[in-house]
Design an enzyme around this catalytic site. Sequence first.
Site, short mmCIF file in Angstrom:
data_model
loop_
_atom_site.label_atom_id
_atom_site.label_comp_id
_atom_site.label_asym_id
_atom_site.label_seq_id
_atom_site.Cartn_x
_atom_site.Cartn_y
_atom_site.Cartn_z
N ARG A 173 10.43 -8.10 3.94
CA ARG A 173 11.77 -8.44 4.35
C ARG A 173 11.71 -9.87 4.87
O ARG A 173 10.68 -10.32 5.39
CB ARG A 173 12.27 -7.52 5.46
N LYS A 199 10.35 -2.70 10.64
CA LYS A 199 11.44 -2.05 11.36
C LYS A 199 10.90 -1.07 12.38
O LYS A 199 9.89 -0.40 12.15
CB LYS A 199 12.37 -1.33 10.38
N HIS A 267 16.44 -10.98 -0.37
CA HIS A 267 16.09 -9.56 -0.31
C HIS A 267 15.88 -8.99 -1.71
O HIS A 267 15.13 -8.02 -1.88
CB HIS A 267 17.17 -8.77 0.42
N ARG A 270 12.32 -8.69 -2.69
CA ARG A 270 11.64 -7.47 -2.23
C ARG A 270 11.90 -6.33 -3.23
O ARG A 270 10.99 -5.58 -3.59
CB ARG A 270 12.13 -7.10 -0.84
N HIS A 293 8.49 1.84 4.12
CA HIS A 293 9.55 2.84 4.20
C HIS A 293 9.07 4.06 4.96
O HIS A 293 7.97 4.55 4.71
CB HIS A 293 9.98 3.28 2.79
N TYR A 302 13.88 3.27 -6.54
CA TYR A 302 13.38 2.32 -7.53
C TYR A 302 13.08 3.00 -8.87
O TYR A 302 13.05 2.34 -9.90
CB TYR A 302 12.16 1.58 -6.99
#
Length: 321
Positions: A173, A199, A267, A270, A293, A302
Amino acid sequence: MAAPSPLSLAIPGAAGDTATALGQWLQHLAAERGLSPKTLEAYGRDARGFIAFLAEHLGGAVTLGALESLQPRDLRAFMARRRADGLDSRSIARALAAVRSFARFLEREGRGRMAAFAAVRTPKTGRRLPRPLAVAAARAVASAEIREHEDQPAWVLARDTAVLALLYGSGLRISEALGLSQKDAPRPGGDGQITVLGKGGKTRQVPVIARVVAEIDRYRGLCPWTLGPDDPLFVGVKGGPLSPRIIQLAMAHLRGALGLPETATPHALRHSFATHLLGRGGDLRSIQELLGHASLSTTQIYTEVDTAALLRIYESAHPRA
């Protein structure tokens, strides 16, 4: 001048107890859940919009008692108003998630039972697929040659190239890339890994390919600033932390130069990293770890991107399509 505390902000339509509780909730989200400033801003905006709607809907300042007395029809009226204001299902769902979070906070703090918030369904939203770049376009964006003619200092161009190469080469990110410090920089001949703070304050190890390491090393060699190990890896023209906006503007310039669509953002690099890995046989679990994730279901989107791309190729190339 320091930014005001959430506790001190006036909230239109909110009685004193509700305004105080909203401020405490935002502070809780920042301190306990580690939400980013942008997410906090969105949550606060959605909650304040809800309170403003209720003040009009109920005909007076919204107290905590009024929140406890809400009925499901009041929540549905809020969603209907948002729909009439032109918001799509995704935006309405986000707003509902924010006010539900506030309601759960109030219940945990013993300030009432907010039953209505759990009694309404979240609007169904279509799953929005990521829009990766084609392999050739992603490589062009992450290379130095395309911007060589620009009237910019060489170190600035090298910096932008290094950041974009890192986003595509390691799937970071933009906040993760710009959060790296000098001591985090991968070195030529090193182990080819960096530790990234993602995150929720979670760290992960991410590989960095030799070409990206070389771009970062080239930028560091050209950078005119003397920086200590705890200073940012990527700095602005005055030597301070680099703003994400600068990289977004660099990407916008590249979009024009390469004829790329508006969806070609930092982004999107990514997304391109994940999609291209999957297309080359990468397994979902490994890609999940690389992207940071928390849930495999987030990474599984994806596979839908890859399938959609195959269908487009089929429809354009098959003689019977």
